[in-house]
Design a protein around this motif. Structure first.
Motif, mmCIF file in Angstrom:
data_model
loop_
_atom_site.group_PDB
_atom_site.id
_atom_site.type_symbol
_atom_site.label_atom_id
_atom_site.label_comp_id
_atom_site.label_asym_id
_atom_site.label_seq_id
_atom_site.Cartn_x
_atom_site.Cartn_y
_atom_site.Cartn_z
ATOM 1 N N ALA A 276 24.479 -4.074 3.490
ATOM 2 C CA ALA A 276 25.428 -2.835 3.557
ATOM 3 C C ALA A 276 25.086 -1.653 2.545
ATOM 4 N N LYS A 277 24.661 -2.291 1.243
ATOM 5 C CA LYS A 277 24.305 -1.190 0.236
ATOM 6 C C LYS A 277 23.049 -0.443 0.526
ATOM 7 N N GLN A 278 21.997 -1.039 1.251
ATOM 8 C CA GLN A 278 20.738 -0.605 1.721
ATOM 9 C C GLN A 278 20.955 0.593 2.853
ATOM 10 N N GLU A 279 21.906 0.182 3.619
ATOM 11 C CA GLU A 279 22.407 1.071 4.949
ATOM 12 C C GLU A 279 22.945 2.434 4.220
ATOM 13 N N MET A 280 23.985 2.274 3.137
ATOM 14 C CA MET A 280 24.347 3.645 2.765
ATOM 15 C C MET A 280 23.692 4.165 1.518
ATOM 16 N N ASP A 281 22.624 3.763 1.265
ATOM 17 C CA ASP A 281 22.042 4.370 0.135
ATOM 18 C C ASP A 281 20.720 5.437 0.705
ATOM 19 N N ASN A 282 21.346 6.839 0.186
ATOM 20 C CA ASN A 282 20.385 7.918 0.659
ATOM 21 C C ASN A 282 19.585 8.518 -0.489
ATOM 22 N N GLU A 283 19.643 7.974 -1.615
ATOM 23 C CA GLU A 283 19.000 8.402 -2.926
ATOM 24 C C GLU A 283 17.823 7.511 -3.109
ATOM 25 N N THR A 284 17.855 5.989 -3.248
ATOM 26 C CA THR A 284 17.132 5.538 -3.756
ATOM 27 C C THR A 284 15.572 5.281 -3.018
ATOM 28 N N ARG A 285 14.741 6.031 -3.699
ATOM 29 C CA ARG A 285 13.113 6.321 -2.973
ATOM 30 C C ARG A 285 12.848 4.959 -2.371
ATOM 31 N N TYR A 286 12.675 3.760 -3.526
ATOM 32 C CA TYR A 286 11.960 2.544 -3.120
ATOM 33 C C TYR A 286 12.824 1.405 -3.491
ATOM 34 N N PHE A 287 12.802 0.502 -2.731
ATOM 35 C CA PHE A 287 13.503 -0.758 -2.968
ATOM 36 C C PHE A 287 12.475 -1.787 -3.171
ATOM 37 N N ASP A 288 12.500 -2.668 -4.308
ATOM 38 C CA ASP A 288 11.714 -3.770 -4.366
ATOM 39 C C ASP A 288 11.732 -4.864 -3.077
ATOM 40 N N ILE A 289 10.710 -5.440 -2.782
ATOM 41 C CA ILE A 289 10.646 -6.383 -1.709
ATOM 42 C C ILE A 289 10.687 -7.732 -2.367
ATOM 43 N N PRO A 290 11.856 -8.365 -2.151
ATOM 44 C CA PRO A 290 11.907 -9.866 -2.956
ATOM 45 C C PRO A 290 10.850 -10.582 -2.730
ATOM 46 N N ASP A 291 10.372 -11.339 -3.945
ATOM 47 C CA ASP A 291 9.162 -12.141 -3.805
ATOM 48 C C ASP A 291 9.402 -13.219 -2.640
ATOM 49 N N GLU A 292 10.566 -13.857 -2.333
ATOM 50 C CA GLU A 292 10.413 -14.584 -1.268
ATOM 51 C C GLU A 292 10.191 -13.896 0.212
ATOM 52 N N VAL A 293 10.587 -12.650 0.217
ATOM 53 C CA VAL A 293 10.034 -12.139 1.348
ATOM 54 C C VAL A 293 8.649 -11.709 1.609
ATOM 55 N N ARG A 294 8.139 -11.413 0.268
ATOM 56 C CA ARG A 294 6.600 -11.159 0.499
ATOM 57 C C ARG A 294 5.786 -12.296 0.691
ATOM 58 N N GLU A 295 6.302 -13.407 0.380
ATOM 59 C CA GLU A 295 5.656 -14.827 0.472
ATOM 60 C C GLU A 295 5.562 -14.954 1.960
ATOM 61 N N ILE A 296 6.749 -14.732 2.775
ATOM 62 C CA ILE A 296 6.680 -14.991 4.285
ATOM 63 C C ILE A 296 5.814 -13.884 4.824
ATOM 64 N N TYR A 297 5.748 -12.659 4.305
ATOM 65 C CA TYR A 297 4.988 -11.474 4.883
ATOM 66 C C TYR A 297 3.765 -11.783 4.946
ATOM 67 N N LYS A 298 3.060 -12.809 3.849
ATOM 68 C CA LYS A 298 1.756 -13.087 3.716
ATOM 69 C C LYS A 298 1.080 -13.910 4.686
ATOM 70 N N ILE A 299 2.298 -14.591 5.453
ATOM 71 C CA ILE A 299 1.824 -15.609 6.857
ATOM 72 C C ILE A 299 1.047 -14.572 7.854
ATOM 73 N N TYR A 300 1.593 -13.380 7.811
ATOM 74 C CA TYR A 300 1.153 -12.505 8.999
ATOM 75 C C TYR A 300 0.763 -11.073 8.664
ATOM 76 N N ARG A 301 0.803 -10.748 7.518
ATOM 77 C CA ARG A 301 0.540 -9.333 7.173
ATOM 78 C C ARG A 301 -0.549 -9.386 5.747
ATOM 79 N N PRO A 302 -1.150 -8.379 5.670
ATOM 80 C CA PRO A 302 -1.218 -7.048 6.378
ATOM 81 C C PRO A 302 -1.579 -7.304 7.877
ATOM 82 N N SER A 303 -0.976 -6.565 8.729
ATOM 83 C CA SER A 303 -1.630 -6.354 10.030
ATOM 84 C C SER A 303 -2.547 -5.466 10.370
ATOM 85 N N PRO A 304 -3.457 -5.521 11.328
ATOM 86 C CA PRO A 304 -4.675 -4.683 11.543
ATOM 87 C C PRO A 304 -4.275 -3.539 11.693
ATOM 88 N N LEU A 305 -5.244 -2.544 11.223
ATOM 89 C CA LEU A 305 -5.388 -1.058 12.053
ATOM 90 C C LEU A 305 -6.511 -1.140 12.756
#
Length: 459
Positions: A57-86
Motif C-alpha cells: 500500500a505504501k509503494q502504491e501511494m508513493d509518488n516521490e521515492t525514485r528507487y526502492f531497494d529490492i529485498p535480498d529474499e526477492v533477488r535470490e528468487i529472481y536469480k532462478i530465472y533472471r536476468p532474462s535474455p535480450l
C-alpha cells in the motif's frame, strides 16, 4: 559495433537490478489520486490497509521515492530465472526484408511462462513478512495465477485464485499448474461471493471478466481474517516491480551500444508495458532521449483507443477505490476472445496519464491479424508466443515494414511477455479457420461508459 550482436544476450547474474525504479518520481504531472468510494475523497494509504499488504500500500501511494531497494529474499528468487535474455530477431528481420533491427525482451523463461513472476514474488514476500495466512487474487489467461501460485508455494502462503470463467474453460492445464503449486482455483463469476452471486443472478451464463474476478477476490480478502488481496497488473506497485524488465533491457542494449527508436508492448492492464518502458520513459521525461512508445491492445477491448479518461472502479462489483484511467466502464463485458490477459476494461493510471499527456501512442488490432503475426514469429524465431505478446509482435512487424518502405534502419524493441503453450485452443481455432474477430460498436460501448460513477465536485 564491429562485433556481431548475439542472438541472445544474457546479463551476468550480478547485474540483476538491486532496486526497482518508480517512474512516478520523474513524471511532469502525477496521475490523479485514487478516490475512496465511501467518502468521495482522495484515498489515504491507511484506506488501503484492509485490502493490500501494508508495505505494498505504501509503494502504491508513493509518488516521490525514485528507487526502492529490492529485498535480498526477492533477488535470490529472481536469480532462478533472471536476468532474462535480450534477443535479436535476425530471422524475422530477414523474412521481412527490413533494414530495421528488431530486439525483444523474452520473459517466458520460467514455469509461469510470463513476466508475472517478477511482481508475484515481491507481493508474496511482503505478505509473508506481514505474517499473513494467505492472499487472494484474480487471473485472466492464467499467467498471473500461475506465477502467484509459484510464489505463494515458495513462501508457504495459502492462495485463492478467481479465474475468468471463459479462460477457466479454455485453459484446463493452467488450472492444473496452479493446483500443482497449491493454489485453489475458482471459476469467476462464482457462487462463493456476494459479488459473484449478484452477477450470476443477472446473467447466469456470464463468461466472466477480470473486473468481475477482481470483485470476488477483493471480497474474499476483506472478509477473511489473515488474508489480503494482490493484483497482477494496473496498480502502481505492480509497474514498480516490473521495472526490472526495462532496467535489464536498457543495460543489455548499452552493452551492445544500442538504444531503441521504438518501444512496443501489449497493453491489458499495463504491467509488462509499464515495466519495459520505465527507464526509457525516464529518459524521455528528462529530455535525454525521445523514443516512440507504442501500446498495443485488442480491438475487442480497446481501453486506450476508444475508452474515456475518467474515474472508474477497478472492478465490476464496485468495491475497490476508483482510479482515473482510460476505461470502457467497469460494467463492460469483453468478448470471450483468446487474449485473456488483455481482457480488462481499464488501464494503469500511470500509463493512462502518460498517454493522455502525449508521451505514448496506442494501436488496436483484430485477433486474426495478431495470430497471423504470432505464427510468422514462431516460424522464424522458434518461440510460440502468448496471444497477449503477439499483439506487440504485430506492431513490431508493422513498424519494421514501414522501415522497409522508407529505408530507415530503426531499432525496435518489443516485449515478448511469455509463451503460448497453454493457448493451444486459440492456435487450433486460428489454424482451422474458425477464429473470428469482434470489434464492439459505439452502441456496444455506450451503456458501460454512460454508467461511469458520478463523484460530486470531481466527475
Amino acid at each position: 559495433m564491429t562485433t556481431k550482436v548475439p542472438y541472445r544476450l544474457y546479463l551476468p547474474e550480478d547485474q540483476i537490478p538491486k532496486q526497482w525504479y518508480n517512474l512516478r518520481a520523474d513524471m511532469k504531472e502525477q496521475h490523479d489520486p485514487m478516490i475512496n468510494p465511501g467518502t468521495g475523497k482522495p484515498a489515504a494509504v491507511e484506506d488501503l490497509y484492509p485490502v493490500f499488504c501494508e508495505e505494498l500500500a505504501k509503494q502504491e501511494m508513493d509518488n516521490e521515492t525514485r528507487y526502492f531497494d529490492i529485498p535480498d529474499e526477492v533477488r535470490e528468487i529472481y536469480k532462478i530465472y533472471r536476468p532474462s535474455p535480450l534477443c535479436r530477431a535476425y530471422n524475422l528481420e530477414k523474412a521481412l526484408d527490413t533494414p530495421a533491427k528488431i530486439y525483444y525482451k523474452f520473459e517466458g523463461n520460467n514455469t509461469s511462462g510470463s513476466h508475472k513472476l517478477n511482481s508475484a514474488v515481491a507481493q508474496a514476500y511482503y505478505a509473508k513478512k506481514q505474517g499473513l495466512k494467505g492472499v487472494t487474487t484474480e487471473t485472466g489467461a492464467g499467467q498471473w495465477g500461475t506465477a502467484l501460485s509459484e510464489a505463494c508455494s515458495y513462501f508457504d502462503l495459502d492462495l485463492e485464485v478467481y479465474m475468468v470463467k471463459v479462460s477457466y474453460q479454455q485453459k484446463p492445464f493452467r488450472k492444473d499448474i496452479m493446483k500443482t503449486f497449491g493454489g485453489e482455483v475458482i471459476a469467476s463469476p462464482s457462487d462463493r461471493t456476494e459479488a459473484g452471486r449478484k452477477i450470476l443472478a443477472e446473467d447466469p451464463d456470464n463468461s466472466g471478466s477480470l473486473g468481475c474476478a477482481i470483485s470476488e477476490a477483493v471480497e474474499r480478502a476483506v472478509t477473511s481474517d489473515g488474508y489480503r488481496y494482490v493484483l497482477g497488473s494496473v496498480l502502481n506497485q505492480v509497474l514498480l516491480h516490473q521495472s526490472v524488465i526495462g532496467l535489464e533491457s536498457k543495460a543489455a542494449m548499452e552493452m551492445l551500444d544500442e538504444y531503441p527508436d521504438i518501444i512496443i508492448g501489449c497493453a491489458g492492464g499495463g504491467s509488462n508495458l509499464g515495466g519495459l518502458i520505465a527507464p526509457f520513459m525516464q529518459d524521455k521525461l528528462t529530455g535525454k532521449a525521445d523514443p516512440r512508445v507504442i501500446a498495443v491492445e485488442p480491438a475487442s477491448c480497446p481501453s486506450f483507443t476508444r475508452g474515456v479518461y475518467k474515474y472508474d472502479f477497478c472492478d465490476t462489483g464496485k468495491i475497490t477505490p476508483m482510479a482515473k484511467m482510460y476505461t470502457l466502464g467497469c460494467t463492460f463485458k469483453p468478448s470471450a476472445n483468446h487474449a485473456g490477459g488483455l481482457r480488462y476494461h481499464g488501464m494503469s493510471p500511470i500509463l493512462s496519464k502518460l498517454y493522455h499527456d502525449g508521451y505514448m501512442e496506442a494501436v488496436a488490432y483484430e485477433q486474426t491479424k495478431v495470430f497471423e503475426a504470432a505464427v510468422e514469429f514462431a516460424k522464424r524465431e522458434t518461440i510460440l508466443p502468448a496471444p497477449e505478446s503477439a499483439h506487440a509482435i504485430k506492431a513490431a512487424v508493422d513498424e519494421a515494414l514501414k522501415c522497409k518502405e522508407t529505408g530507415e534502419a530503426k531499432t525496435i524493441l518489443f516485449g515478448l511477455t511469455g509463451t503460448g503453450y497453454f493457448d493451444m485452443t486459440a492456435y487450433a481455432a486460428f489454424n482451422s479457420g474458425e477464429m473470428g474477430d469482434y470489434i464492439p460498436t459505439d452502441e456496444d460501448l455506450k451503456p458501460s461508459i454512460d454508467a461511469l460513477p458520478s463523484i460530486p465536485g470531481i466527475q
